[in-house]
Write a protein that holds these residues in place. Structure first.
Motif, PDB file in Angstrom:
ATOM      1  N   GLY A   1      46.233  42.494  32.072  1.00 10.42           N
ATOM      2  CA  GLY A   1      45.565  43.081  30.915  1.00 10.42           C
ATOM      3  C   GLY A   1      44.107  42.700  30.789  1.00 10.42           C
ATOM      4  O   GLY A   1      43.317  43.457  30.222  1.00 10.42           O
ATOM      5  N   THR A   2      43.720  41.536  31.314  1.00  8.91           N
ATOM      6  CA  THR A   2      42.326  41.106  31.181  1.00  8.91           C
ATOM      7  C   THR A   2      41.617  41.041  32.530  1.00  8.91           C
ATOM      8  O   THR A   2      40.635  41.740  32.756  1.00  8.91           O
ATOM      9  CB  THR A   2      42.237  39.736  30.483  1.00  8.91           C
ATOM     10  N   CYS A   3      42.122  40.219  33.452  1.00  5.15           N
ATOM     11  CA  CYS A   3      41.384  39.950  34.689  1.00  5.15           C
ATOM     12  C   CYS A   3      41.340  41.147  35.628  1.00  5.15           C
ATOM     13  O   CYS A   3      40.266  41.520  36.118  1.00  5.15           O
ATOM     14  CB  CYS A   3      42.003  38.747  35.400  1.00  5.15           C
ATOM     15  N   LEU A   4      42.486  41.750  35.911  1.00  6.18           N
ATOM     16  CA  LEU A   4      42.506  42.848  36.872  1.00  6.18           C
ATOM     17  C   LEU A   4      41.890  44.116  36.291  1.00  6.18           C
ATOM     18  O   LEU A   4      41.219  44.867  37.004  1.00  6.18           O
ATOM     19  CB  LEU A   4      43.933  43.111  37.349  1.00  6.18           C
ATOM     20  N   SER A   5      42.105  44.359  35.005  1.00  3.01           N
ATOM     21  CA  SER A   5      41.468  45.531  34.400  1.00  3.01           C
ATOM     22  C   SER A   5      39.955  45.361  34.357  1.00  3.01           C
ATOM     23  O   SER A   5      39.207  46.324  34.545  1.00  3.01           O
ATOM     24  CB  SER A   5      42.029  45.775  32.999  1.00  3.01           C
ATOM     25  N   SER A   6      39.478  44.133  34.125  1.00  9.76           N
ATOM     26  CA  SER A   6      38.036  43.885  34.157  1.00  9.76           C
ATOM     27  C   SER A   6      37.470  44.129  35.552  1.00  9.76           C
ATOM     28  O   SER A   6      36.365  44.660  35.702  1.00  9.76           O
ATOM     29  CB  SER A   6      37.736  42.451  33.721  1.00  9.76           C
ATOM     30  N   LEU A   7      38.225  43.742  36.580  1.00  4.16           N
ATOM     31  CA  LEU A   7      37.784  43.985  37.946  1.00  4.16           C
ATOM     32  C   LEU A   7      37.670  45.479  38.219  1.00  4.16           C
ATOM     33  O   LEU A   7      36.684  45.947  38.800  1.00  4.16           O
ATOM     34  CB  LEU A   7      38.773  43.351  38.930  1.00  4.16           C
ATOM     35  N   TRP A   8      38.662  46.229  37.792  1.00  2.13           N
ATOM     36  CA  TRP A   8      38.652  47.665  38.078  1.00  2.13           C
ATOM     37  C   TRP A   8      37.476  48.352  37.388  1.00  2.13           C
ATOM     38  O   TRP A   8      36.720  49.090  38.006  1.00  2.13           O
ATOM     39  CB  TRP A   8      39.975  48.290  37.630  1.00  2.13           C
ATOM     40  N   TYR A   9      37.295  48.081  36.104  1.00  2.00           N
ATOM     41  CA  TYR A   9      36.253  48.765  35.360  1.00  2.00           C
ATOM     42  C   TYR A   9      34.869  48.154  35.557  1.00  2.00           C
ATOM     43  O   TYR A   9      33.870  48.752  35.159  1.00  2.00           O
ATOM     44  CB  TYR A   9      36.573  48.739  33.852  1.00  2.00           C
ATOM     45  N   GLY A  10      34.791  46.957  36.141  1.00  2.16           N
ATOM     46  CA  GLY A  10      33.511  46.294  36.278  1.00  2.16           C
ATOM     47  C   GLY A  10      33.029  45.676  34.985  1.00  2.16           C
ATOM     48  O   GLY A  10      31.823  45.599  34.732  1.00  2.16           O
ATOM     49  N   LEU A  11      33.976  45.212  34.152  1.00  2.00           N
ATOM     50  CA  LEU A  11      33.604  44.594  32.886  1.00  2.00           C
ATOM     51  C   LEU A  11      33.198  43.142  33.106  1.00  2.00           C
ATOM     52  O   LEU A  11      33.579  42.516  34.087  1.00  2.00           O
ATOM     53  CB  LEU A  11      34.785  44.628  31.905  1.00  2.00           C
ATOM     54  N   HIS A  12      32.453  42.603  32.168  1.00  2.68           N
ATOM     55  CA  HIS A  12      32.125  41.186  32.182  1.00  2.68           C
ATOM     56  C   HIS A  12      33.328  40.440  31.598  1.00  2.68           C
ATOM     57  O   HIS A  12      33.774  40.728  30.491  1.00  2.68           O
ATOM     58  CB  HIS A  12      30.875  40.933  31.342  1.00  2.68           C
ATOM     59  N   LEU A  13      33.847  39.471  32.352  1.00  6.96           N
ATOM     60  CA  LEU A  13      35.034  38.728  31.956  1.00  6.96           C
ATOM     61  C   LEU A  13      34.650  37.293  31.646  1.00  6.96           C
ATOM     62  O   LEU A  13      33.880  36.679  32.381  1.00  6.96           O
ATOM     63  CB  LEU A  13      36.066  38.769  33.088  1.00  6.96           C
ATOM     64  N   VAL A  14      35.184  36.766  30.548  1.00  7.74           N
ATOM     65  CA  VAL A  14      34.991  35.363  30.176  1.00  7.74           C
ATOM     66  C   VAL A  14      36.375  34.749  30.020  1.00  7.74           C
ATOM     67  O   VAL A  14      37.198  35.249  29.252  1.00  7.74           O
ATOM     68  CB  VAL A  14      34.195  35.234  28.859  1.00  7.74           C
ATOM     69  N   ILE A  15      36.628  33.671  30.776  1.00  8.95           N
ATOM     70  CA  ILE A  15      37.954  33.050  30.736  1.00  8.95           C
ATOM     71  C   ILE A  15      37.833  31.578  30.372  1.00  8.95           C
ATOM     72  O   ILE A  15      36.789  30.952  30.566  1.00  8.95           O
ATOM     73  CB  ILE A  15      38.699  33.188  32.076  1.00  8.95           C
ATOM     74  N   MET A  16      38.899  31.054  29.828  1.00  5.22           N
ATOM     75  CA  MET A  16      39.027  29.617  29.582  1.00  5.22           C
ATOM     76  C   MET A  16      40.504  29.265  29.704  1.00  5.22           C
ATOM     77  O   MET A  16      41.371  30.153  29.630  1.00  5.22           O
ATOM     78  CB  MET A  16      38.487  29.243  28.202  1.00  5.22           C
ATOM     79  N   SER A  17      40.790  27.999  29.886  1.00  5.45           N
ATOM     80  CA  SER A  17      42.178  27.610  30.098  1.00  5.45           C
ATOM     81  C   SER A  17      42.944  27.591  28.782  1.00  5.45           C
ATOM     82  O   SER A  17      42.360  27.348  27.719  1.00  5.45           O
ATOM     83  CB  SER A  17      42.247  26.222  30.747  1.00  5.45           C
TER      84      SER A  17
END
Length: 940
Positions: free
Chosen positions: A337-353
């Motif tokens: 829902g977050t990481c792979l969709s961001s990769l596909w659309y080219g979105l800026h992703l911010v992650i934390m543990s």
């Protein structure tokens, strides 16, 4: 309660922090608190679960004016451990601004992000490769480790890191379509491992790392069931788990290697291994196992892109959107829902543990503030944590106006939480219409229903009695006493359908409760290696979710799980409602209550049991809580409880994603094992070792056998090669020397048990006097295979670097080997012309790839063989060698038993003597060898 004997101010402050944590949400009577010392165990002695431990770290930070690492959430076992961490931080200046949620240090280095049009991808690896080609320096994600440490990761760096890991996996015996387990925390290594497995044409299997050593045995046994089902050959994990690799391998017979990311960090491959298609499995997403053993959902690339595409039709995301997530990467919402969709659309992703969020939930909101986050998900408890844990000073200056979609899913959505979160944070820019209750499941990749457009959450108020007795969701006034409130999770995403069916599988009308089914292009085809569970999953074209609910105005309202439903006196009772009501009581730990039916009670139906955790130890308090729980469930819900069990913390079992495992709780209750005695780690390890020793012995035997075979193979090579080399120097004729080497190679195969199976032997007998033989190259054994294969003398064409060794140079000359400088295409062509002048009338053998590595697939071909064939007007004979890579992989010097197969193809005649003719000859030969070997094409 006894005070610490140490009057040191830091000790007193630490003890005070523990007291504050124990008082929060529990009894105000301090006399009921347990004895506190610096060596009290946080789990057993103080009863602190993950959320309470997170609160303790927050209290310690504020009292000491330091910032503690989130790793303490899982590593600290006593208050002394926390105090030691404080002492290590005392040399730094206190950062009170940071404690209020200061955003200093969170800087977006991609303020001016170029826009681009994303093509239609067929696989995840194709998506990453495209981003790497088009904008390798563009930031894919920022990993927020702390306010002082934010690590970016570009598409180019991810691509290169994935190629390194892929090569490392091949050096650890990875075969195509093997499964690779990822037991890693949030961070860059996780992404390198995930895409490294994909680049190697393997199947990643996300898994969750152990949280606490006190639950190590249960964790490893549960993960062993996943590893066995997935048949994982390699597991990438943290060093702490690697130290237990022998125990894990003892539980998982097929697991060959347990390695850290550093151990896989090899020289990068030139390009990913091709082969996967859109209909191939991308990865295995294991369910949380809330109602049973986790099941491996097979998700294909086509499923993933269908789900992300359908979701985008509703959400209308674009490259101005920023996705902020703390969700674990082994969870479908966190990964897909977050990481792979961001990769596909080219979105800026911010992650934390997740650990960082649990210890410091303000990080999540401040990351949204600083990076301008527009999309961010959380289960319902995450919104509750922000409501309960954050003080007003934590939020000073916070601006949430950029947040346009706040997904609320992965567990039951509470109408009370939705309203309270919206009410509190609206003054900080959070728009009520941003709150988006959603529904999804791994069997549909992730998303199934979403609100069609931004709006305030829709809450349906229905008649409780009518719903529980007849399953009819009849609307009533919102202020009606005892009414039941349900939150809408939206409508099905485009191209997908849902329906509600009864026990016979017949579709029910709107506002009638039943079992939820769905269908659509995102739906899985089944569970991995579990045909029985797959059969249960399907009802014709429809898939069973296991959830219950109803549809009103086309929107989905969930009421619970089928397996958790309790039927009493003709009424449907939903455990979630009981648990939420009981969890709201003082002294009861919220989220740590389980309701279930067990055995046969004295009245109608089954016995209704409620297990509720508390930190209180006084039996008088326990008796009072039992009476209060019985009263509140009867008065508020109209439900009579047969038995209330007041339990200590960590009694109610949960999944890795925090969901209640009610069935496990019921089984423990019925076996009288509800409150398990805490087992020391050493004893857990001893039990694991005892149960796994037979497999460990078998594995040691296999390993010893491999080393014995390798030793014998090298001994046999020495015994055969020494007299062969001596006699080659003595025999006067090339034909005699060749027959000697041919016989020696055959004898070596016989001594090492290497069967040589030849297809097309007749073509070998009819070899032209003058031809060019082209073979694939994947191992040092290939030259021996070709020598054993050819019944008549042939002349190898080898790289000139071999001439650097005097002894080898003489042997090659005596065997008629031609050498070519392949340092460049031009030198290779010149060498080929020289060979063509010298080798007319000879049978030449080329390994057209020139070199090899551990990765499968045909590497690019050098032009020498084909230029020579074109100049001499001689046919090319393609020869496929199959099995030599497994016999002796690249960078490994331990030969293994196993047969080798050789396929001799039909001759290919050149069409001219120029460069273009040689090129066509190369391409035709390559296609033949790809078909014959079944290897992937590493030019793609």
């Amino acid at each position: 309660m006894a005070e610490s004997d140490n009057n040191d101010p830091m000790t007193e402050t630490m003890v005070a922090a523990v007291k504050e944590t124990l008082r929060h949400g529990d009894s105000e009577d301090g006399d009921q608190q347990p004895e506190i010392t610096l060596d009290s165990r946080l789990d057993m002695d103080l009863g602190l679960d993950s959320l309470s431990r997170a609160e303790l770290l927050v209290n310690a930070e504020r009292r000491f004016g330091v910032q503690l690492p989130e790793e303490l959430l899982s590593e600290a076992d006593t208050p002394r451990d926390i105090l030691d961490a404080v002492a290590r931080q005392r040399g730094e200046q206190p950062t009170s601004d940071r404690d209020r949620g200061s955003s200093e240090g969170l800087e977006d280095t991609e303020a001016d992000r170029e826009r681009f049009e994303v093509p239609d991808f067929e696989t995840l690896q194709e998506a990453l490769q495209w981003h790497n080609r088009e904008h390798p320096g563009r930031t894919y994600l920022h990993w927020v480790k702390s306010y002082d440490e934010i690590r970016p990761l570009t598409y180019g760096d991810l691509h290169k890191g994935a190629l390194r890991v892929a090569n490392g996996l091949f050096q650890h015996d990875l075969q195509q379509r093997d499964t690779v387990a990822l037991m890693l925390p949030t961070g860059h290594d996780y992404f390198y491992g995930f895409f490294g497995a994909l680049y190697g044409n393997a199947i990643p299997v996300p898994m969750y790392p152990p949280m606490r050593m006190s639950q190590l045995e249960e964790h490893l046994r549960r993960q062993a069931s996943i590893l066995n089902n997935a048949r994982a050959k390699v597991m990438i994990t943290v060093p702490e788990v690697c130290r237990l690799s022998s125990l894990i391998k003892g539980l998982v017979p097929g697991l060959e290697h347990v390695v850290t990311p550093d151990e896989l960090w090899a020289k990068p491959m030139d390009r990913p291994v091709s082969g996967p298609e859109t209909d191939d499995i991308a990865f295995l997403q294991y369910t949380s196992g809330s109602t049973g053993t986790p099941k491996g959902v097979e998700l294909r690339h086509a499923n993933l892109f269908a789900n992300m595409g359908a979701g985008n039709e509703v959400l209308k995301v674009d490259q101005d959107d920023v996705f902020v997530s703390w969700l674990p990467l082994y969870h479908d919402m966190g990964l897909i829902g977050t990481c792979l969709s961001s990769l596909w659309y080219g979105l800026h992703l911010v992650i934390m543990s997740p650990l960082l969020f649990l210890t410091k939930p303000r990080y999540w909101l401040w990351a949204i503030h600083q990076f301008g986050g527009t999309l961010s998900p959380s289960p319902n408890f995450g919104y509750e944590l922000c409501l309960n844990r954050l003080e007003d000073e934590d939020l000073e200056g916070l601006d949430l106006s950029s947040w346009r979609v706040a997904f609320n899913g992965a567990e039951a959505v509470s109408p009370d939480t939705v309203e309270r979160f919206t009410g509190r944070f609206e003054s900080l820019g959070f728009r009520p219409e941003a709150m988006a209750p959603v529904y999804g499941l791994a069997e549909n990749c992730v998303a199934l229903t979403l609100p069609e457009e931004p709006r305030k959450p829709v809450i349906d108020t229905i008649d409780r009695d009518r719903f529980q007795e007849q399953g009819e969701a009849r609307p009533v006034d919102a202020d009606q006493s005892g009414a039941l409130r349900m939150v809408s999770c939206g409508k099905p995403i485009p191209h997908h359908r849902i329906r509600i069916v009864d026990e016979r599988g017949e579709e029910l009308p709107e506002r009638q409760e039943g079992s939820l089914q769905f269908t659509g292009p995102s739906a899985t085809r089944g569970y991995h290696r579990s045909p029985e569970k797959t059969e249960e999953l399907f009802d014709g074209e429809w898939l069973n979710t296991g959830d219950r609910g109803y549809i009103a105005d086309g929107e989905l309202y969930l009421s619970g799980r089928n397996k958790d439903l309790i039927v009493r006196g003709g009424r449907n009772i939903y455990p979630g409602e009981i648990e939420e009501t009981v969890g709201a009581l003082d002294q009861i730990r919220s989220g740590c209550v389980a309701a279930f039916a067990a055995g046969m009670g004295e009245r109608e139906g089954e016995k209704l049991v409620v297990v509720a955790e508390t930190r209180e130890t006084d039996e008088t308090v326990h008796d009072r809580l039992k009476q209060e729980i019985a009263r509140i469930t009867r008065d508020s819900l109209g439900i009579d409880v047969d038995e209330v069990v007041i339990a200590k913390p960590h009694t109610v079992p949960k999944t890795s994603s925090g969901k209640l495992r009610r069935n496990d709780c019921r089984l423990r209750y019925e076996r009288g094992e509800l409150e398990r005695k805490e087992v020391p780690v050493w004893r857990q390890l001893a039990r694991l070792a005892r149960s796994s020793w037979p497999q460990q012995i078998r594995r040691m035997g296999v390993q010893a056998g491999r080393w014995l075979y390798a030793g014998w193979a090298w001994t046999a090579l020495g015994l055969v090669s020494l007299p062969v080399v001596v006699l080659v120097n003595l025999l006067p004729r090339l034909s005699w020397r060749w027959q000697l080497c041919h016989g020696g190679a055959r004898l070596l195969g016989l001594l090492t048990g290497t069967g040589l199976h030849i297809e097309g032997q007749q073509r070998l007998r009819e070899l032209p006097e003058s031809c060019v033989i082209v073979a694939n190259h994947s191992s040092y054994t290939d030259a021996l295979v070709m020598t054993a294969l050819m019944p008549v003398p042939v002349h190898f064409v080898a790289k000139a670097e071999l001439n650097r060794f005097a002894v080898l140079r003489r042997f090659l000359r005596l065997m008629g080997v031609h050498t070519i400088d392949r340092s460049s295409e031009q030198s290779s062509v010149r060498g080929s012309r020289k060979v063509a002048e010298q080798a007319r009338g000879q049978r030449l053998v080329y390994f057209a790839e020139g070199s090899f590595d551990a990765a499968p697939g045909l590497r690019p071909f050098h032009m020498g063989a084909f230029m020579t064939a074109a100049l001499l007007d001689e046919p090319v004979i393609p020869v496929a060698i199959i099995g030599s890579r497994e016999k002796m992989p690249a960078d490994r010097w331990n030969p293994r038993p196993g047969p080798i197969e050789v396929i001799v193809g039909e001759a290919i005649d050149p069409e001219g003597d120029d460069w273009s003719s040689a090129t066509r000859l190369r391409d035709t030969t390559r296609r033949r060898l790809l078909d014959m070997t079944g290897e992937p094409d590493r030019l793609r």
